[in-house]
Design an enzyme around this catalytic site. Structure first.
Site, mmCIF file in Angstrom:
data_model
loop_
_atom_site.group_PDB
_atom_site.id
_atom_site.type_symbol
_atom_site.label_atom_id
_atom_site.label_comp_id
_atom_site.label_asym_id
_atom_site.label_seq_id
_atom_site.Cartn_x
_atom_site.Cartn_y
_atom_site.Cartn_z
ATOM 1 N N ARG A 1 23.425 36.211 -32.148
ATOM 2 C CA ARG A 1 22.750 36.908 -30.888
ATOM 3 C C ARG A 1 23.076 38.369 -31.461
ATOM 4 N NH1 ARG A 1 19.954 32.999 -29.892
ATOM 5 N NH2 ARG A 1 19.890 31.481 -27.617
ATOM 6 N N ASP B 1 9.349 30.103 -20.847
ATOM 7 C CA ASP B 1 9.733 31.040 -20.322
ATOM 8 C C ASP B 1 9.560 32.188 -20.901
ATOM 9 O OD1 ASP B 1 12.168 29.111 -18.424
ATOM 10 O OD2 ASP B 1 13.498 29.691 -19.562
#
Length: 409
Positions: free
Chosen positions: A95, A15
């Site tokens: 994150r 990706d």
């Protein structure tokens, strides 16, 4: 005139590799790749060569493993933050730290935008973007999977796109599990896991952990110490937190600890089924809980449990950089002052069994807890306590009896 720069959260996978030429072709950006190391190990091998070959002008590899452990994992362990009673927040906790490093690199490079490869169906888009908005509201965010100019809808599309841009890398179109790994855990989604009626093929799924059936037939005892809620030693050896997690991962993986199969509620509204391996984290959370039960009073424990559940939701939803997270963490930190002592437990075929706990701040009083009467407790005192404690119930019952009699007259 120099091109505007974009910082791409880069993993080296298909990706993010495809995103490099797409950003250059679609927006004319100079692409700066940034891979943030949270302890994912060999996944970082060969990244610089791959990023430059794919068209990036530069690659940053930023190691935040200790920051991740000390400033994200430990506060959640201390809070007992577990999402939906199972998920130990491995991806969720990482994150905000990754986003903070992306912002730091973007500032250093004077980049106008940050790009991530999270899909429009998942939680990570929310976690990345809320963190970036909180830390750098002036920086543009690009999410290709939500961009109308992004037309690649499959791995086959991405491979063809890369080849058309003279990027020939050993990517396969074969389906495989979607995984996210860091020092704390590894998650698995896709293939048979997309059908909740199917048992996971653990022989293919697991990376960090034995199944309990394949774990040793002999138990193993482990001793840990904590100071003010922070782990300090394993089996008498003092280590920093990241090394303690590595050691517990080794022990937990060996004995089949920390495998969960969950259907969780994503922030975007859908349910998602996945398998998580958190061997060391499961041990650390249980060990901390084992010690804390000896030290915290009943009312503090009750409030802390509620706030721990709230913190799990806050972290899962990507709201790390918020006043609410700071306030909950401040409360939790105040409860950890006396969470100091030693815990011993036994690992055996997927189970963690307690084997003794000691603390200089223990509230456990043997003379109070025993059946013999001590100086501090008179059994007769309980009668008055029960009378007062149960008075509202008794008054209500009497009033109901009186009302019933009046209706029957």
């Amino acid at each position: 005139m120099s091109k505007e720069k974009v910082v791409l959260a880069y993993s080296g996978g298909l990706d993010t590799t495809a995103i490099i030429p797409w950003l250059k072709e679609t927006y004319g950006y100079d692409v700066i790749c940034c891979c943030v190391d949270c302890g994912q190990g060999e996944e970082l091998d060969g990244l610089e060569e791959r990023a430059l070959y794919s068209g990036a002008s530069k690659l940053y590899i930023e190691d935040i493993t200790d920051d991740f452990c000390d400033n994200y994992i430990i506060p959640c362990v201390q809070a007992g933050a577990v999402y939906e009673n199972k998920y130990l927040l491995g991806t969720s906790m990482a994150r905000p730290g990754i986003a903070a490093k992306l912002v730091e690199v973007a500032r250093k490079e004077n980049a106008v935008a940050i790009c991530h490869g999270a899909t429009g169906k998942g939680n990570d888009q929310i976690r990345f973007e809320l963190s970036i908005k909180a830390l750098a509201p002036d920086i543009k965010i690009i999410a290709p999977w939500r961009d109308p100019k992004w037309t690649l809808q499959s791995r086959e599309d991405e491979i063809a796109f890369c080849k058309a841009h003279n990027i020939h890398l050993p990517f396969s179109a074969d389906s495989s599990y979607s995984r996210d790994r860091n020092l704390w855990h590894i998650s698995h989604e896709g293939l048979e896991l997309e059908d909740p009626s199917q048992e996971p093929n653990y022989d293919h799924v697991l990376v960090l952990t034995n199944t309990p059936e394949k774990a040793p037939d002999e138990p193993e005892y482990v001793t840990m110490t904590f100071e003010s809620g922070v782990p300090k030693t394993v089996n008498g050896e003092e280590m920093k937190v990241s090394d303690i997690i590595r050691k517990l991962n080794e022990l937990g993986g060996k004995h089949g600890i920390g495998i969960i199969d969950i259907v969780e509620n994503r922030v975007v509204g859908m349910k998602s089924r996945g398998v998580y391996e958190t061997p060391g984290g499961t041990i650390l959370v249980e060990a901390h809980k084992q010690l804390e039960e000896l030290i915290l009073d009943r009312e503090t424990m009750a409030v802390k449990k509620d706030l721990g559940n709230k913190l799990a939701q806050v972290v899962y939803e990507g709201k790390w950089f918020t006043p609410l997270r700071e306030a909950i963490q401040a409360f939790v930190q105040s409860t950890q002052q006396y969470v100091t002592g030693e815990v011993k437990f036994k690992l055996y075929k997927g189970t963690i069994t307690r084997a003794g706990t000691t603390s200089p701040y223990s509230l456990y009083n043997e003379s109070l807890a025993s059946f013999t009467t001590g100086d501090m407790y008179d059994h007769h005192d309980a009668q008055g306590f029960i009378t007062l404690f149960g008075l509202p119930l008794q008054v209500r019952a009497l009033k109901l009896q009186e009302a019933e009699k009046n209706r029957n007259k």
